[in-house]
Design a protein around this motif. Structure first.
Motif, PDB file in Angstrom:
ATOM      1  N   SER A 189       0.842  -1.202   0.000  1.00 45.99           N
ATOM      2  CA  SER A 189       0.000   0.000   0.000  1.00 45.99           C
ATOM      3  C   SER A 189       0.870   1.241   0.000  1.00 45.99           C
ATOM      4  O   SER A 189       2.064   1.202   0.319  1.00 45.99           O
ATOM      5  CB  SER A 189      -0.896   0.019   1.243  1.00 45.99           C
ATOM      6  OG  SER A 189      -0.104   0.147   2.415  1.00 45.99           O
ATOM      7  N   GLU A 190       0.242   2.350  -0.364  1.00 44.50           N
ATOM      8  CA  GLU A 190       0.948   3.619  -0.331  1.00 44.50           C
ATOM      9  C   GLU A 190       1.318   3.977   1.100  1.00 44.50           C
ATOM     10  O   GLU A 190       2.382   4.545   1.357  1.00 44.50           O
ATOM     11  CB  GLU A 190       0.084   4.720  -0.941  1.00 44.50           C
ATOM     12  CG  GLU A 190       0.800   6.062  -1.047  1.00 44.50           C
ATOM     13  CD  GLU A 190      -0.030   7.102  -1.756  1.00 44.50           C
ATOM     14  OE1 GLU A 190       0.562   8.118  -2.192  1.00 44.50           O
ATOM     15  OE2 GLU A 190      -1.251   6.915  -1.888  1.00 44.50           O
ATOM     16  N   LEU A 239       4.433   2.151   2.007  1.00 49.61           N
ATOM     17  CA  LEU A 239       5.554   2.775   1.304  1.00 49.61           C
ATOM     18  C   LEU A 239       6.007   4.041   2.029  1.00 49.61           C
ATOM     19  O   LEU A 239       7.208   4.244   2.248  1.00 49.61           O
ATOM     20  CB  LEU A 239       5.162   3.104  -0.138  1.00 49.61           C
ATOM     21  CG  LEU A 239       6.087   4.059  -0.904  1.00 49.61           C
ATOM     22  CD1 LEU A 239       7.490   3.487  -1.020  1.00 49.61           C
ATOM     23  CD2 LEU A 239       5.509   4.373  -2.288  1.00 49.61           C
ATOM     24  N   TYR A 255       9.491   4.969   3.664  1.00 49.39           N
ATOM     25  CA  TYR A 255      10.131   6.170   3.111  1.00 49.39           C
ATOM     26  C   TYR A 255      10.630   7.086   4.232  1.00 49.39           C
ATOM     27  O   TYR A 255      11.748   7.599   4.194  1.00 49.39           O
ATOM     28  CB  TYR A 255       9.127   6.898   2.232  1.00 49.39           C
ATOM     29  CG  TYR A 255       9.692   7.982   1.335  1.00 49.39           C
ATOM     30  CD1 TYR A 255      10.291   7.658   0.124  1.00 49.39           C
ATOM     31  CD2 TYR A 255       9.596   9.319   1.696  1.00 49.39           C
ATOM     32  CE1 TYR A 255      10.783   8.650  -0.715  1.00 49.39           C
ATOM     33  CE2 TYR A 255      10.082  10.318   0.870  1.00 49.39           C
ATOM     34  CZ  TYR A 255      10.680   9.980  -0.335  1.00 49.39           C
ATOM     35  OH  TYR A 255      11.173  10.966  -1.164  1.00 49.39           O
ATOM     36  N   THR A 307       8.462  10.289 -10.750  1.00 49.11           N
ATOM     37  CA  THR A 307       7.128  10.520 -10.208  1.00 49.11           C
ATOM     38  C   THR A 307       6.745  11.975 -10.363  1.00 49.11           C
ATOM     39  O   THR A 307       7.597  12.858 -10.428  1.00 49.11           O
ATOM     40  CB  THR A 307       7.071  10.121  -8.716  1.00 49.11           C
ATOM     41  OG1 THR A 307       5.800  10.495  -8.174  1.00 49.11           O
ATOM     42  CG2 THR A 307       8.155  10.795  -7.910  1.00 49.11           C
ATOM     43  N   ASN A 338       5.170  13.560  -8.083  1.00 49.81           N
ATOM     44  CA  ASN A 338       5.207  14.159  -6.756  1.00 49.81           C
ATOM     45  C   ASN A 338       6.616  14.619  -6.431  1.00 49.81           C
ATOM     46  O   ASN A 338       7.557  14.388  -7.177  1.00 49.81           O
ATOM     47  CB  ASN A 338       4.739  13.133  -5.708  1.00 49.81           C
ATOM     48  CG  ASN A 338       3.314  12.692  -5.941  1.00 49.81           C
ATOM     49  OD1 ASN A 338       2.455  13.498  -6.273  1.00 49.81           O
ATOM     50  ND2 ASN A 338       3.076  11.399  -5.794  1.00 49.81           N
ATOM     51  N   PRO A 386       9.573   8.281  -4.089  1.00 47.41           N
ATOM     52  CA  PRO A 386       8.393   7.422  -3.962  1.00 47.41           C
ATOM     53  C   PRO A 386       7.905   7.064  -5.364  1.00 47.41           C
ATOM     54  O   PRO A 386       7.234   7.850  -6.026  1.00 47.41           O
ATOM     55  CB  PRO A 386       7.400   8.312  -3.215  1.00 47.41           C
ATOM     56  CG  PRO A 386       7.794   9.707  -3.597  1.00 47.41           C
ATOM     57  CD  PRO A 386       9.259   9.707  -3.905  1.00 47.41           C
ATOM     58  N   ASN A 407       5.772   4.855  -6.241  1.00 45.63           N
ATOM     59  CA  ASN A 407       4.369   4.441  -6.260  1.00 45.63           C
ATOM     60  C   ASN A 407       4.181   3.238  -7.199  1.00 45.63           C
ATOM     61  O   ASN A 407       4.850   2.234  -7.037  1.00 45.63           O
ATOM     62  CB  ASN A 407       3.474   5.625  -6.604  1.00 45.63           C
ATOM     63  CG  ASN A 407       3.538   6.696  -5.531  1.00 45.63           C
ATOM     64  OD1 ASN A 407       3.541   6.391  -4.354  1.00 45.63           O
ATOM     65  ND2 ASN A 407       3.617   7.955  -5.922  1.00 45.63           N
ATOM     66  N   THR A 408       3.326   3.321  -8.199  1.00 45.07           N
ATOM     67  CA  THR A 408       3.041   2.147  -9.044  1.00 45.07           C
ATOM     68  C   THR A 408       3.583   2.302 -10.465  1.00 45.07           C
ATOM     69  O   THR A 408       3.201   1.541 -11.354  1.00 45.07           O
ATOM     70  CB  THR A 408       1.522   1.894  -9.100  1.00 45.07           C
ATOM     71  OG1 THR A 408       0.878   3.045  -9.659  1.00 45.07           O
ATOM     72  CG2 THR A 408       0.967   1.597  -7.724  1.00 45.07           C
ATOM     73  N   LYS A 409       4.463   3.278 -10.674  1.00 44.63           N
ATOM     74  CA  LYS A 409       4.989   3.541 -12.023  1.00 44.63           C
ATOM     75  C   LYS A 409       5.587   2.291 -12.665  1.00 44.63           C
ATOM     76  O   LYS A 409       5.255   1.932 -13.802  1.00 44.63           O
ATOM     77  CB  LYS A 409       6.044   4.648 -11.969  1.00 44.63           C
ATOM     78  CG  LYS A 409       6.724   4.933 -13.310  1.00 44.63           C
ATOM     79  CD  LYS A 409       7.767   6.016 -13.154  1.00 44.63           C
ATOM     80  CE  LYS A 409       8.566   6.226 -14.435  1.00 44.63           C
ATOM     81  NZ  LYS A 409       7.776   6.757 -15.539  1.00 44.63           N
ATOM     82  N   TYR A 453       3.341  -1.127  -4.583  1.00 48.67           N
ATOM     83  CA  TYR A 453       3.905   0.217  -4.472  1.00 48.67           C
ATOM     84  C   TYR A 453       5.412   0.112  -4.239  1.00 48.67           C
ATOM     85  O   TYR A 453       5.872  -0.757  -3.500  1.00 48.67           O
ATOM     86  CB  TYR A 453       3.244   0.996  -3.336  1.00 48.67           C
ATOM     87  CG  TYR A 453       1.829   1.431  -3.648  1.00 48.67           C
ATOM     88  CD1 TYR A 453       1.556   2.719  -4.080  1.00 48.67           C
ATOM     89  CD2 TYR A 453       0.766   0.522  -3.547  1.00 48.67           C
ATOM     90  CE1 TYR A 453       0.254   3.122  -4.390  1.00 48.67           C
ATOM     91  CE2 TYR A 453      -0.526   0.906  -3.860  1.00 48.67           C
ATOM     92  CZ  TYR A 453      -0.772   2.208  -4.275  1.00 48.67           C
ATOM     93  OH  TYR A 453      -2.056   2.589  -4.589  1.00 48.67           O
ATOM     94  N   GLY A 498       9.505   2.138  -3.935  1.00 51.54           N
ATOM     95  CA  GLY A 498      10.344   3.297  -3.646  1.00 51.54           C
ATOM     96  C   GLY A 498      11.763   3.011  -4.107  1.00 51.54           C
ATOM     97  O   GLY A 498      12.184   1.852  -4.199  1.00 51.54           O
TER      98      GLY A 498
END
Length: 416
Positions: free
Chosen positions: A171-172, A175, A179, A210, A212, A271, A273-275, A295, A297
């Motif tokens: 899950s985020e 993560l 992080y 990302t 973000n 982070p 994520n799901t890239k 997810y 990192g």
């Protein structure tokens, strides 16, 4: 180690191609040798420093991950799957040089500059259930960049050392938990490297990873190629490239009131994520039997770049000055026409487990002293007929000499 056993000695002059301070001094002191622009051989002294930096980093990474060693080569298809073969402009690729080579093997490979495109499908094969996650693995290895401006010594190379860690989560939220933990580990790394007070966590754009914000770790350094806006009161900085009016509003920061300084990036965390998991269709089986995205990192530190930064920050007009924990040796021993006494002190220190570089050459005293300053080992000891049963001790960053016993030297070293 006896200095006479090291063929790679100091030199008075270096090539004019070596424009940066770190490249000139490390070459002059016999730590590295440039093979081509942006690619260096680490000689015995340089390798010892690099290994100490990497082992220090390894000790901290072992608290949050397990070490592996991946291939430097990767199939072109992995980078095509993520789409990064067209977006990462510094990718270094192999290509058949002629028709004969092509007839034998016409496959094109990627020389990895980073390993997201390799680690994702690897972990996917092994961690397919929520019971297998989270996973965090790291490596320390040589990487490659088709760098167009390789003129800053170890600060910007085409072939370089990198510690890269990757984490995988259900899950985020998990993560982000990891992080935040990684930030603490990184802070400990820079404190142990001796640059903690001048290294700041810096908010940066996500770049290729990302949309973000990501976080860089920037060390204040006049030779640095980055400009950061520093908020010393809150112990945080902002990469100038992300200081748009939109960023100012979003972060609630008035960038015009912050201190603008030069810095060198010594680490970064992203982070993801799901890239990458989406690119490889990497999903895990949740407890309820459904499939959910993984997810990720990414967390990097450049040991060879750190070595260059240490030179840029701490070297003086005489040469290198190493932090005690990272110096190639703890003691630089010089004998002045007293090889028997030098050998006796050398063996006494070695037996006590102290790392010693003994300049046992038949060379004049002035040359030995100049080389000791250039090489930059923290403690210099001199034995001669004048020192009697004691040794003359001088710290590299001090000007005074003191007559002490070898036992007193050992106590001083062991107190560090």
């Amino acid at each position: 180690m006896k200095y006479s056993n090291i063929v790679f000695k100091t030199s008075k002059t270096v090539s004019s191609d070596l424009q940066s301070k770190n490249a000139r001094l490390l070459t002059q002191a016999g730590y590295i040798h440039q093979e081509i622009a942006g690619a260096y051989t680490f000689l015995p002294l340089g390798l010892r420093v690099l290994q100490k930096i990497e082992n220090l980093i390894r000790e901290e990474m072992d608290t949050i991950g397990v070490e592996i060693s991946m291939t430097s080569l990767s199939p072109k298809s992995n980078w095509e799957t993520t789409g990064r073969i067209e977006t990462v402009d510094v990718l270094m690729k192999t290509s058949p040089a002629n028709a004969v080579a092509k007839a034998k093997n016409d496959t094109e490979y990627i020389l990895n500059c980073t390993h997201e495109d390799m680690i994702t499908p690897l972990v996917q094969k092994y961690a397919q259930s929520y019971k297998d996650l989270p996973v965090s693995v790291y490596q320390i290895q040589t990487k490659f960049r088709n760098e167009p401006r390789a003129k800053s010594g170890l600060l910007r190379c085409r072939e370089f050392r990198m510690k890269d860690l990757y984490s995988f989560h259900t899950s985020e939220e998990d993560l982000l938990r990891f992080y935040e933990e990684s930030k603490k580990v990184y802070t400990r790394v820079y404190e142990r490297l001796g640059i903690g007070e001048s290294t700041f966590m810096t908010l940066a754009s996500g770049g290729d990873f990302t949309t973000n914000y990501s976080h860089e770790f920037q060390t204040l350094c006049e030779a640095g190629e980055d400009t950061i806006l520093l908020d010393r009161k809150n112990n945080i900085a902002y990469n100038r490239e992300v200081t748009t009016p939109e960023d100012s509003k979003k972060l609630g920061v008035d960038f015009s009131k912050l201190e603008e300084v030069k810095a060198c990036e010594v680490g970064n965390i992203f982070p993801l994520n799901t890239k990458f998991s989406k690119a490889f269709d990497y999903q895990y089986v949740a407890e309820d039997g459904s499939k959910k995205p993984v997810y990720m990192g990414s967390y990097g530190i450049g040991p060879s770049r750190v070595m260059g930064v240490l030179v840029e920050k701490f070297a003086d007009e005489k040469g290198l000055v190493w932090p005690t924990a990272l110096a190639p040796f703890q003691v630089h021993l010089i004998d002045i026409q007293s090889p028997e006494k030098g050998h006796a002190v050398y063996e006494q220190l070695r037996t006590a487990g102290i790392e010693v570089l003994w300049d046992d050459r038949d060379e004049r005293a002035g040359a030995k002293f100049a080389d000791a300053d250039l090489i930059g080992i923290p403690i210099r000891l001199v034995v001669s007929q004048k020192t009697g049963d004691k040794v003359e001790m001088k710290k590299r960053n001090e000007d005074t000499n003191t007559l002490v016993t070898v036992e007193e030297v050992m106590k001083i070293i062991n107190s560090y």
